[in-house]
Design a protein around this motif. Structure first.
Motif, PDB file in Angstrom:
ATOM      1  N   UNK A 148       0.622  -1.204  -0.166  1.00 34.83           N
ATOM      2  CA  UNK A 148       0.206   0.090   0.144  1.00 34.83           C
ATOM      3  C   UNK A 148       0.898   1.080  -0.042  1.00 34.83           C
ATOM      4  N   UNK A 149       2.050   1.403   0.892  1.00 35.82           N
ATOM      5  CA  UNK A 149       2.684   2.473   0.916  1.00 35.82           C
ATOM      6  C   UNK A 149       3.472   2.784  -0.357  1.00 35.82           C
ATOM      7  N   UNK A 150       4.115   1.611  -0.999  1.00 37.04           N
ATOM      8  CA  UNK A 150       4.826   1.701  -2.255  1.00 37.04           C
ATOM      9  C   UNK A 150       3.828   2.398  -3.210  1.00 37.04           C
ATOM     10  N   UNK A 151       2.604   1.935  -3.337  1.00 36.95           N
ATOM     11  CA  UNK A 151       1.600   2.400  -4.540  1.00 36.95           C
ATOM     12  C   UNK A 151       1.423   4.115  -3.820  1.00 36.95           C
ATOM     13  N   UNK A 152       1.394   4.441  -2.679  1.00 33.88           N
ATOM     14  CA  UNK A 152       1.036   5.764  -2.325  1.00 33.88           C
ATOM     15  C   UNK A 152       2.424   6.496  -2.626  1.00 33.88           C
ATOM     16  N   UNK A 153       3.547   6.019  -2.527  1.00 28.29           N
ATOM     17  CA  UNK A 153       4.839   6.706  -2.725  1.00 28.29           C
ATOM     18  C   UNK A 153       5.016   6.843  -4.283  1.00 28.29           C
ATOM     19  N   UNK A 154       4.739   6.010  -4.925  1.00 30.84           N
ATOM     20  CA  UNK A 154       4.743   5.977  -6.469  1.00 30.84           C
ATOM     21  C   UNK A 154       3.570   7.067  -6.945  1.00 30.84           C
ATOM     22  N   UNK A 155       2.564   7.185  -6.490  1.00 36.11           N
ATOM     23  CA  UNK A 155       1.492   8.012  -6.598  1.00 36.11           C
ATOM     24  C   UNK A 155       2.027   9.741  -6.403  1.00 36.11           C
ATOM     25  N   UNK A 156       2.494   9.723  -5.166  1.00 32.27           N
ATOM     26  CA  UNK A 156       3.021  11.172  -4.709  1.00 32.27           C
ATOM     27  C   UNK A 156       4.176  11.503  -5.613  1.00 32.27           C
ATOM     28  N   UNK A 208      -0.711   7.382 -17.817  1.00 34.63           N
ATOM     29  CA  UNK A 208      -0.938   6.345 -18.896  1.00 34.63           C
ATOM     30  C   UNK A 208       0.458   5.897 -19.428  1.00 34.63           C
ATOM     31  N   UNK A 209       1.544   6.383 -19.566  1.00 32.15           N
ATOM     32  CA  UNK A 209       2.520   6.078 -20.294  1.00 32.15           C
ATOM     33  C   UNK A 209       3.554   5.451 -19.075  1.00 32.15           C
ATOM     34  N   UNK A 210       3.804   6.283 -18.259  1.00 35.07           N
ATOM     35  CA  UNK A 210       4.670   5.651 -17.249  1.00 35.07           C
ATOM     36  C   UNK A 210       4.251   4.667 -16.158  1.00 35.07           C
ATOM     37  N   UNK A 211       3.135   4.810 -15.773  1.00 35.37           N
ATOM     38  CA  UNK A 211       2.585   4.024 -14.578  1.00 35.37           C
ATOM     39  C   UNK A 211       1.355   2.923 -15.126  1.00 35.37           C
ATOM     40  N   UNK A 212       0.851   3.266 -16.148  1.00 37.41           N
ATOM     41  CA  UNK A 212      -0.387   2.623 -16.666  1.00 37.41           C
ATOM     42  C   UNK A 212      -1.303   2.294 -15.960  1.00 37.41           C
ATOM     43  N   UNK A 213      -1.750   3.649 -15.086  1.00 37.23           N
ATOM     44  CA  UNK A 213      -2.827   3.490 -14.124  1.00 37.23           C
ATOM     45  C   UNK A 213      -4.423   3.793 -15.059  1.00 37.23           C
ATOM     46  N   UNK A 214      -4.266   4.478 -16.149  1.00 31.60           N
ATOM     47  CA  UNK A 214      -5.209   4.654 -17.145  1.00 31.60           C
ATOM     48  C   UNK A 214      -4.767   4.202 -18.443  1.00 31.60           C
ATOM     49  N   UNK A 254      -7.410   4.912  -3.623  1.00 33.84           N
ATOM     50  CA  UNK A 254      -8.741   5.362  -2.611  1.00 33.84           C
ATOM     51  C   UNK A 254      -8.677   6.666  -2.172  1.00 33.84           C
ATOM     52  N   UNK A 255      -9.537   6.952  -0.867  1.00 36.32           N
ATOM     53  CA  UNK A 255      -9.391   8.253  -0.345  1.00 36.32           C
ATOM     54  C   UNK A 255      -8.070   8.807  -0.277  1.00 36.32           C
ATOM     55  N   UNK A 256      -7.283   8.000   0.391  1.00 39.30           N
ATOM     56  CA  UNK A 256      -5.929   8.446   1.031  1.00 39.30           C
ATOM     57  C   UNK A 256      -5.116   8.809  -0.450  1.00 39.30           C
ATOM     58  N   UNK A 257      -5.125   7.924  -1.540  1.00 34.34           N
ATOM     59  CA  UNK A 257      -4.612   8.183  -2.650  1.00 34.34           C
ATOM     60  C   UNK A 257      -4.885   9.492  -3.404  1.00 34.34           C
ATOM     61  N   UNK A 258      -6.362   9.853  -3.424  1.00 31.81           N
ATOM     62  CA  UNK A 258      -6.757  11.094  -3.919  1.00 31.81           C
ATOM     63  C   UNK A 258      -6.163  12.131  -3.169  1.00 31.81           C
ATOM     64  N   UNK A 259      -6.064  12.035  -1.897  1.00 32.00           N
ATOM     65  CA  UNK A 259      -5.694  13.176  -0.893  1.00 32.00           C
ATOM     66  C   UNK A 259      -4.037  13.444  -1.291  1.00 32.00           C
ATOM     67  N   UNK A 282      -8.018  15.942 -11.919  1.00 35.13           N
ATOM     68  CA  UNK A 282      -7.486  14.756 -12.517  1.00 35.13           C
ATOM     69  C   UNK A 282      -6.565  14.199 -11.388  1.00 35.13           C
ATOM     70  N   UNK A 283      -5.939  14.762 -10.686  1.00 28.79           N
ATOM     71  CA  UNK A 283      -5.025  14.363  -9.800  1.00 28.79           C
ATOM     72  C   UNK A 283      -5.970  13.669  -8.624  1.00 28.79           C
ATOM     73  N   UNK A 284      -7.069  14.294  -8.274  1.00 25.66           N
ATOM     74  CA  UNK A 284      -7.847  13.801  -7.427  1.00 25.66           C
ATOM     75  C   UNK A 284      -8.598  12.504  -7.658  1.00 25.66           C
ATOM     76  N   UNK A 285      -9.159  12.279  -9.029  1.00 25.31           N
ATOM     77  CA  UNK A 285      -9.573  11.112  -9.495  1.00 25.31           C
ATOM     78  C   UNK A 285      -8.765   9.987  -9.683  1.00 25.31           C
ATOM     79  N   UNK A 286      -7.557  10.403 -10.323  1.00 24.91           N
ATOM     80  CA  UNK A 286      -6.518   9.297 -10.668  1.00 24.91           C
ATOM     81  C   UNK A 286      -5.884   8.851  -9.349  1.00 24.91           C
ATOM     82  N   UNK A 287      -5.935   9.717  -8.434  1.00 25.54           N
ATOM     83  CA  UNK A 287      -5.309   9.063  -7.076  1.00 25.54           C
ATOM     84  C   UNK A 287      -6.372   8.263  -6.203  1.00 25.54           C
TER      85      UNK A 287
END
Length: 188
Positions: free
Chosen positions: A1-9, A35-41, A74-79, A64-69
């Motif tokens: 979970x923290x690794x994903x949050x760190x990548x997102x940040x 899209x290109x680097x992390x393939x989240x969308x 989840x909610x923590x990722x959005x923030x 966009x950051x809020x939605x993708x996060x």
């Protein structure tokens, strides 16, 4: 979970740090990260997020950051994503306004802003070409060209807000009757 949050940040921190020129110029950076680097969308999801984000009030990049996060973490990722993209902007704005207040009449300060414009122009042109190719693949070149010219006429000719044009297209797509497959198509 923290690794994903760190990548997102880190992804949205890069957008916030290198997004010179404000909202629209940051969209290609968001696309590069999401899209290109992390393939989240994929490109279709990104285009949908961009379209819906343009219909809502407020800065496009934070929406966009809020939605993708949220989608990634989840909610923590959005923030997390919203904080990552906005804190550098706030700090840079404070620093730039202080610099401008002290040295705004000097040529090197004026040249800084002018020097960024061609880079932002190229980034926006690349995004436009990518969206044209994606639209052409889904709608065909004729429909893409007609819709593009009509949207340009409404936005630039009549002065309509882009959110209204996008909203009208979304409503038209929702109200469009679904095409039922013919008997030949359903037996294939």
């Amino acid at each position: 979970m923290w690794k994903r949050q760190t990548r997102l940040f880190m992804a949205f921190l890069r957008v916030g740090l290198f997004g010179f020129g404000g909202g629209p110029s940051m969209i290609p950076l968001v696309r590069r990260e999401a899209v290109q680097r992390h393939a989240w969308l994929d490109d279709n999801d990104f285009a949908d997020v961009l379209a819906i984000g343009n219909t809502l009030p407020g800065p496009i990049v934070t929406k966009m950051a809020g939605y993708i996060g949220y989608r990634v973490g989840g909610p923590l990722g959005s923030i997390n994503a919203v904080v990552a993209v906005t804190v550098p902007l706030i700090l840079a704005m404070i620093a730039m306004l202080g610099l401008y207040a002290r040295h705004g009449d000097q040529r090197w300060v004026q040249g800084m802003g002018q020097g960024v414009i061609p880079v932002v122009m190229v980034m926006m042109a690349q995004l436009t070409l990518d969206f044209f190719a994606k639209s052409r693949a889904g709608l065909g070149w004729l429909a893409t060209t007609i819709l593009g010219i009509a949207a340009g006429g409404l936005i630039y000719g009549l002065g309509l807000h882009p959110g209204l044009v996008i909203g009208a297209l979304l409503i038209a797509a929702l109200l469009r009757p679904m095409r039922r497959p013919s008997a030949k198509e359903s037996t294939r």
